[in-house]
Design an enzyme around this catalytic site. Structure first.
Site, PDB file in Angstrom:
ATOM      1  N   GLY A   1      13.680  61.185  20.548  1.00 54.33           N
ATOM      2  CA  GLY A   1      14.726  61.454  20.853  1.00 54.33           C
ATOM      3  C   GLY A   1      15.835  62.134  19.711  1.00 54.33           C
ATOM      4  N   SER A   2      16.668  62.548  20.739  1.00 58.30           N
ATOM      5  CA  SER A   2      17.859  63.887  20.383  1.00 58.30           C
ATOM      6  C   SER A   2      18.987  63.733  21.337  1.00 58.30           C
ATOM      7  CB  SER A   2      17.116  64.983  21.066  1.00 58.30           C
ATOM      8  OG  SER A   2      15.651  64.672  22.437  1.00 58.30           O
TER       9      SER A   2
END
Length: 232
Positions: free
Chosen positions: A189-190
């Protein structure tokens, strides 16, 4: 086509960065089966998700002078103007910025948006706020690339998110890359920001889905005015 070849074609390659994680999840699943089979099945689902997360499918990159392609799979969370990180050396003036948010279900292998030379790579430690927040660009841990095409310079910034705890870089300063080539990944997640040269307008809109190495987000040579979009 034989059945074996058909199955091989359907399987998506897994990036080598994922092998330790997939192996760890698989081992934990076996141990959980020994204690209680429902936990083992949950571990198996987690193992399958981990394999899915680290997938690294081939991409078909459009080639053409001036084309800028998306560096990440995901959703465009922002199309705005903002000052680039100081470590990129692009100056204090605001530039067009396209921000792509990657959920834990997106492919996390990042690709070069243009063909050029890696003039700078700068790592900056920081916080782990939600990557969807605007202030994540300044406050979060990040890794920045300055890519020179010969006629323009593009800034690409990998930003760690709320769950992400590891930014991985695949290239080195001074190396040449082609548009769509793998340059790194962020685990779990980013977000990735792209800073365009002065005067270049993004050709995408907030909420639009992108495919790394395939979706065109700008054209350095185009005099096209900013596009309008319809949602639905």
């Amino acid at each position: 086509m034989s059945v074996l070849n058909f199955i091989r074609v359907q399987l998506v390659p897994i990036h080598r960065e994922g092998y330790p994680f997939i192996g760890g999840f698989a081992l934990a699943s076996i141990v959980l089966f020994l204690f209680w089979s429902p936990l083992g099945w949950l571990g198996t689902l987690a193992t399958l998700w981990c394999a899915y997360f680290f997938r690294d499918p081939p991409r078909v990159t459009p080639l053409g002078e001036g084309l800028v392609v998306a560096p990440a799979d995901g959703r465009i969370s922002q199309v705005t103007s903002a000052a680039p990180p100081s470590e990129l050396g692009l100056g204090p003036a605001a530039l067009a910025r396209v921000s792509i948010f990657m959920s834990v279900f997106d492919c996390h292998v990042n690709r070069s948006p243009v063909t050029g030379r890696i003039d700078e790579i700068a790592y900056h430690p920081g916080a782990f706020l939600s990557a969807d927040l605007d202030k994540a660009s300044e406050d979060n841990e990040r890794n920045s690339f300055l890519i020179s095409t010969g006629t323009a310079r593009i800034g690409v910034v990998q930003i760690a998110g709320l769950v992400a705890r590891r930014i991985v870089c695949f290239v080195r300063k001074g190396t040449s890359v082609g548009a769509g080539e793998r340059i790194g990944m962020i685990r779990f997640g980013s977000r990735v920001d792209v800073y365009l040269p002065e005067g270049v307008r993004p050709l995408v809109a907030e909420g639009q889905s992108t495919i790394a190495g395939e979706t065109i987000i700008a054209d350095l040579r185009s005099g096209e005015r900013e596009r309008t979009f319809r949602v639905g």
